[in-house]
Design a protein around this motif. Structure first.
Motif, PDB file in Angstrom:
ATOM      1  N   ALA A   1     -19.423  11.843 110.751  1.00 13.18           N
ATOM      2  CA  ALA A   1     -18.084  12.372 110.496  1.00 13.18           C
ATOM      3  C   ALA A   1     -18.177  13.676 109.743  1.00 13.18           C
ATOM      4  CB  ALA A   1     -17.266  11.354 109.697  1.00 13.18           C
ATOM      5  N   ALA A   2     -17.081  14.448 109.863  1.00 10.69           N
ATOM      6  CA  ALA A   2     -17.076  15.761 109.200  1.00 10.69           C
ATOM      7  C   ALA A   2     -17.237  15.609 107.699  1.00 10.69           C
ATOM      8  CB  ALA A   2     -15.785  16.499 109.534  1.00 10.69           C
TER       9      ALA A   2
ATOM     10  N   TRP B   1     -21.966  23.115 114.606  1.00  7.46           N
ATOM     11  CA  TRP B   1     -21.558  21.739 114.856  1.00  7.46           C
ATOM     12  C   TRP B   1     -20.216  21.742 115.569  1.00  7.46           C
ATOM     13  CZ3 TRP B   1     -17.965  18.878 111.312  1.00  7.46           C
ATOM     14  CH2 TRP B   1     -17.777  17.540 111.736  1.00  7.46           C
ATOM     15  N   ASN B   2     -20.146  20.942 116.629  1.00  8.10           N
ATOM     16  CA  ASN B   2     -18.895  20.765 117.371  1.00  8.10           C
ATOM     17  C   ASN B   2     -18.319  19.405 116.988  1.00  8.10           C
ATOM     18  OD1 ASN B   2     -16.890  20.168 119.307  1.00  8.10           O
ATOM     19  ND2 ASN B   2     -17.872  21.500 120.816  1.00  8.10           N
ATOM     20  N   PRO B   3     -17.259  19.346 116.170  1.00  9.69           N
ATOM     21  CA  PRO B   3     -16.731  18.056 115.712  1.00  9.69           C
ATOM     22  C   PRO B   3     -16.136  17.215 116.837  1.00  9.69           C
ATOM     23  CG  PRO B   3     -15.291  19.855 115.015  1.00  9.69           C
ATOM     24  CD  PRO B   3     -16.519  20.484 115.593  1.00  9.69           C
ATOM     25  N   GLU B   4     -15.774  17.836 117.955  1.00 12.74           N
ATOM     26  CA  GLU B   4     -15.187  17.065 119.048  1.00 12.74           C
ATOM     27  C   GLU B   4     -16.249  16.299 119.832  1.00 12.74           C
ATOM     28  OE1 GLU B   4     -12.834  19.603 121.470  1.00 12.74           O
ATOM     29  OE2 GLU B   4     -11.353  20.033 119.883  1.00 12.74           O
ATOM     30  N   THR B   5     -17.423  16.922 120.011  1.00 11.57           N
ATOM     31  CA  THR B   5     -18.493  16.252 120.765  1.00 11.57           C
ATOM     32  C   THR B   5     -19.602  15.720 119.866  1.00 11.57           C
ATOM     33  OG1 THR B   5     -19.669  18.352 121.040  1.00 11.57           O
ATOM     34  CG2 THR B   5     -18.091  17.740 122.765  1.00 11.57           C
ATOM     35  N   ASN B   6     -19.514  16.033 118.544  1.00 12.17           N
ATOM     36  CA  ASN B   6     -20.526  15.630 117.567  1.00 12.17           C
ATOM     37  C   ASN B   6     -21.910  16.140 117.962  1.00 12.17           C
ATOM     38  OD1 ASN B   6     -21.262  14.506 115.132  1.00 12.17           O
ATOM     39  ND2 ASN B   6     -21.819  12.548 116.041  1.00 12.17           N
ATOM     40  N   ILE B   7     -21.953  17.346 118.490  1.00  9.91           N
ATOM     41  CA  ILE B   7     -23.220  17.965 118.865  1.00  9.91           C
ATOM     42  C   ILE B   7     -23.522  19.091 117.888  1.00  9.91           C
ATOM     43  CG2 ILE B   7     -24.365  19.402 120.621  1.00  9.91           C
ATOM     44  CD1 ILE B   7     -24.260  16.452 121.307  1.00  9.91           C
TER      45      ILE B   7
ATOM     46  N   SER C   1     -22.090  20.200 129.607  1.00  6.38           N
ATOM     47  CA  SER C   1     -23.122  19.805 130.562  1.00  6.38           C
ATOM     48  C   SER C   1     -24.440  19.582 129.858  1.00  6.38           C
ATOM     49  CB  SER C   1     -23.279  20.864 131.653  1.00  6.38           C
ATOM     50  OG  SER C   1     -23.707  22.088 131.092  1.00  6.38           O
ATOM     51  N   LEU C   2     -24.770  20.477 128.918  1.00 11.34           N
ATOM     52  CA  LEU C   2     -26.024  20.296 128.206  1.00 11.34           C
ATOM     53  C   LEU C   2     -25.907  19.216 127.149  1.00 11.34           C
ATOM     54  CD1 LEU C   2     -27.438  23.894 127.804  1.00 11.34           C
ATOM     55  CD2 LEU C   2     -28.356  22.017 129.141  1.00 11.34           C
ATOM     56  N   SER C   3     -24.723  19.110 126.514  1.00 11.81           N
ATOM     57  CA  SER C   3     -24.538  18.062 125.529  1.00 11.81           C
ATOM     58  C   SER C   3     -24.740  16.705 126.167  1.00 11.81           C
ATOM     59  CB  SER C   3     -23.129  18.145 124.918  1.00 11.81           C
ATOM     60  OG  SER C   3     -22.946  19.383 124.285  1.00 11.81           O
TER      61      SER C   3
END
Length: 593
Positions: A2-3, A39-45, A65-67
C-alpha cells in the motif's frame, strides 16, 4: 504494498514533486542508496527507469503489457539477492536525464521480485518485443543519438543497438547481461558495439560510470570466439588500464560476463607478487588486463607473448597519459601486431590523447557522449563549494560527517599522502575512516577498499589515486578537503558519486591558494546547473587572491544555494540553526540527499 506502507518505510520516501511525470506514477527514493525509482499505485508496479509518455493517446499500454509479464513471472517465489547491485544498472546517460524529464522506458520490474531467473527468461523476449514497438513508433538512429547526446564521426557508421536483442550477441552472454540486471544498453554501449563488431577502430569519449567496460568487453568476447587462438601462446585481447584498482575491476567484469562463454582472464599489476600472475600466463588466457608498468616488466622477462593480440583496448587513456605511461604504452604496442583492432576509451580529449590516438589507431570511428570540448560534471551531483580558511576545514569536515546517515559511504580527497594519513587517524575513532594512497602496499590497498565496499569502514580518505577508475557502488558523498591541482581532477573526484542513475552530493573546501581555479570552477558549476557562491564568482571576476572576496574570516562557514546562506544543518533540516535566517535550500535535489 500500500501507498502508506511504502511511504512510511524507513528506507523509502516519496521523491520531489515532478509535474512532468505521467499520471498516476510517483517518484520514490531508496533511503539506503539515494536512487530514484518509480511506482504506479494503480498496478503496484515499480521500475527504475522513468515511465515514458506515450506518443499518442495512452501512456499505460506498454506499462501494462510489460507489467503483466513481470507479475506472471513473480509467481515463482524466489527471493531477490540483496547483494545484487540492482539499483546501479541501466542507461547512464538516460538515467541522468531522468531529472530533466527525458529518460527512456526500460523493463518494468516488481521491486520484491527483481532478478529472478524466470523473469530473466521472459525479459529476453519481452524487451525485444517492446524495443521493436519503439522502433515502429519512429525512434530512428538520429533520434536516439539526439536523445542521448551522441555524436559520431567516421566512415561506415552503423546504427546504434537500442536493445540487447538487436546486438545478435550469443544467448549465453545475453543471459549474463539480464542476470546482472541490465535492461537496455547504455548510450556508449549502444553506439560502440556495432562499430566494434564490424572490426573498426574506435575512439570513445565518455565520462566514467557510463558503461564503457562492457562497451569493449562483450565485442572482445565475440572476437575471441572468431579467432580460435590457443591461449597458451598468448592472449587475444589486451586491455591496458592506468591503475591497479581499475584493472582488477575490469578483470572481475570479464570473469562475470565471460564465464558462460568460457573466457579466461588474468590481471597483471604492480604491488603484488608476480608468481601467481606468471602461472596464469603459463596456463594460458584469452584476455590480459594490465597496468603498463607491470606488463612491461613481464615482457622484459619474456614470459608473455603479444603476437596473438588482435584486439587492443586503452582504457582511461587520458589518465594513463597523465600518469606518465606514454613511453610504456608505446613500447607495449610495438609488441602487438599492426593488423589489430584498437579501441581507445577516454573521459577527456586533450591534445596529448589526440596525438597518441592518431599514432596508434587507423581510421577510427569517434563516438562522443556529450560535449567533448567542455569539461562537464554530472548533473545528478549537487555541488556545494564553501569558502573557508585552512583552520576552519577540520571543524567543517566533522560537521558534515556527523550530519550524514549512519553507514553512508563517503570519500574525502586530500592533496598529500601525509594529510591523508593524518585525517584518517583523526577520524577513525568516531567515523571508522581508512586511508588509501600510492605509498600503501597492494595488500593494504585491497584491504582498505574491501572494508569500504562492505561498509565496515564507510569513510575513505584518499589522494587522487582513487579519483579515476575506482568504481564503488552507492557512494553518497564526496568531500574535497583540499582542492585538486586542476579542474579535470575536480570533475573526476566528484564523479565518484552520482553514478548510473544515483544522486550524489559533493562538498568542496576552497581556500585562498585555490583562487586560480575559480574561473574554471564557475564554468563547471554553471554547466551542471549548480548555484555559484558569490565569493567564488567574485574571485573568478577579479582573478586575484582572497583579499577582494566578500568574506569575513571567523564568521563560520557558509553555503550558497538557492539564493540563501545557511549552515549545513539548517539547509538539510538538521538540528543546527541558520545564522542568516530560517530559509531552507531550494535545491531541487534537497530531498534526494
Amino acid at each position: 504494498m500500500a501507498a502508506t506502507a511504502m511511504a512510511s518505510s524507513t528506507d523509502i520516501r516519496y521523491g520531489p514533486e515532478d509535474p512532468t511525470l505521467s499520471k498516476p506514477w510517483k517518484g520514490l527514493i531508496d533511503g539506503k542508496t539515494g536512487y530514484l525509482y518509480y511506482w504506479n499505485p494503480e498496478t503496484n508496479i515499480t521500475q527504475y527507469e522513468r515511465p515514458i509518455i506515450s506518443l499518442k493517446a495512452s501512456s499505460a499500454a506498454p506499462d501494462k503489457s510489460l507489467s503483466s509479464s513481470v507479475q506472471k513471472s513473480s509467481q515463482g517465489g524466489h527471493k531477490a539477492n540483496d547483494d545484487d547491485d540492482r539499483y546501479n544498472r541501466g542507461s547512464n546517460s538516460g538515467s541522468v536525464k531522468v531529472a530533466s524529464g527525458t529518460g527512456s522506458y526500460q523493463s518494468a520490474r516488481s521491486r520484491s521480485d527483481h532478478l529472478r531467473d524466470d523473469l530473466i527468461v521472459k525479459a529476453s523476449s519481452g524487451l525485444g518485443l517492446f524495443s521493436s514497438k519503439v522502433a515502429e513508433s519512429g525512434l530512428s538512429a538520429d533520434s536516439y543519438r539526439r536523445q542521448h547526446d551522441i555524436t559520431v564521426t567516421g566512415d561506415n557508421v552503423p546504427q546504434p543497438f537500442t536493445s540487447f536483442e538487436a546486438t545478435g550477441f550469443p544467448s549465453e552472454i545475453l543471459r549474463e547481461v539480464y542476470h546482472a540486471g541490465f535492461s537496455t544498453p547504455t548510450p556508449i554501449q549502444a553506439q560502440s558495439w556495432p562499430i566494434a563488431l564490424q572490426g573498426s577502430d574506435v575512439v570513445a569519449i565518455a565520462k566514467t560510470g557510463s558503461g564503457k567496460t562492457l562497451g569493449y568487453l562483450i565485442p572482445g568476447f565475440t572476437h575471441i570466439k572468431k579467432r580460435h587462438n590457443n591461449p597458451k601462446l598468448g592472449p587475444t585481447v589486451l586491455v591496458l588500464s592506468p591503475t591497479r584498482e581499475l584493472a582488477t575491476q575490469i578483470q572481475n567484469e570479464t570473469a562475470k560476463f565471460g564465464k558462460s562463454s568460457k573466457i579466461s582472464c588474468t590481471c597483471l599489476y604492480g604491488g603484488a607478487p608476480k608468481g601467481p600472475q606468471l602461472r596464469d600466463l603459463d596456463r594460458g588466457v584469452d584476455v590480459v588486463v594490465a597496468t603498463p608498468g607491470r606488463l612491461n616488466d613481464i615482457l622484459e622477462m619474456r614470459r608473455v607473448s603479444l603476437r596473438q593480440v588482435s584486439y587492443l583496448v586503452l582504457d582511461e587513456a587520458d589518465r594513463m597519459l597523465d600518469m606518465g605511461f606514454e613511453p610504456q604504452i608505446r613500447k607495449i604496442v610495438k609488441e602487438v601486431p599492426t593488423t589489430r583492432q584498437t579501441l581507445m576509451y577516454t573521459a577527456t580529449w586533450p591534445k596529448e590523447v589526440r596525438r597518441i590516438a592518431a599514432d596508434l589507431l587507423v581510421k577510427p570511428v569517434q563516438i562522443n557522449i556529450g560535449n567533448v570540448d567542455e569539461l562537464a560534471a554530472n548533473k545528478a551531483i549537487t555541488q556545494y563549494v564553501e569558502v573557508l580558511s585552512p583552520v576552519e576545514k577540520h571543524r567543517r569536515l566533522e560537521q558534515i560527517l556527523r550530519s550524514q546517515e549512519p553507514g553512508s559511504k563517503i570519500i574525502i580527497f586530500c592533496s598529500t599522502k601525509k594529510m591523508c594519513d593524518q585525517l584518517a587517524r583523526n577520524l577513525t575513532r568516531q567515523f571508522d575512516a581508512a586511508a588509501i594512497h600510492g605509498d600503501k602496499s597492494q595488500g593494504e590497498r585491497d584491504h582498505v577498499l574491501s572494508q569500504f565496499r562492505t561498509g565496515r569502514s564507510p569513510v575513505l580518505v584518499a589522494t587522487d589515486v582513487a579519483a579515476r577508475g575506482l568504481d564503488i557502488k552507492d557512494i553518497r558523498v564526496v568531500i574535497n578537503f583540499d582542492f585538486p591541482t586542476g579542474i579535470e581532477d575536480y570533475v573526476h573526484r566528484i564523479g565518484r558519486t552520482g553514478r548510473a542513475g544515483a544522486t550524489g552530493v559533493a562538498f568542496t573546501f576552497f581556500c585562498d591558494k585555490d583562487a586560480k581555479h575559480a574561473s574554471d570552477l564557475v564554468k563547471v558549476l554553471n554547466g551542471a546547473n549548480q548555484c555559484v557562491p558569490v565569493e567564488i564568482r567574485d574571485l573568478a571576476l577579479c582573478g586575484n587572491g582572497m583579499g577582494k572576496a566578500k568574506r569575513q574570516w571567523g564568521s563560520g562557514p557558509s553555503i550558497r544555494n538557492g539564493g540563501h546562506f545557511g549552515s549545513y544543518d539548517s539547509v538539510y533540516g538538521g538540528r543546527g540553526s541558520n545564522r542568516y535566517g530560517a530559509h531552507r535550500s531550494r535545491s531541487p535535489n534537497r530531498n534526494l540527499v
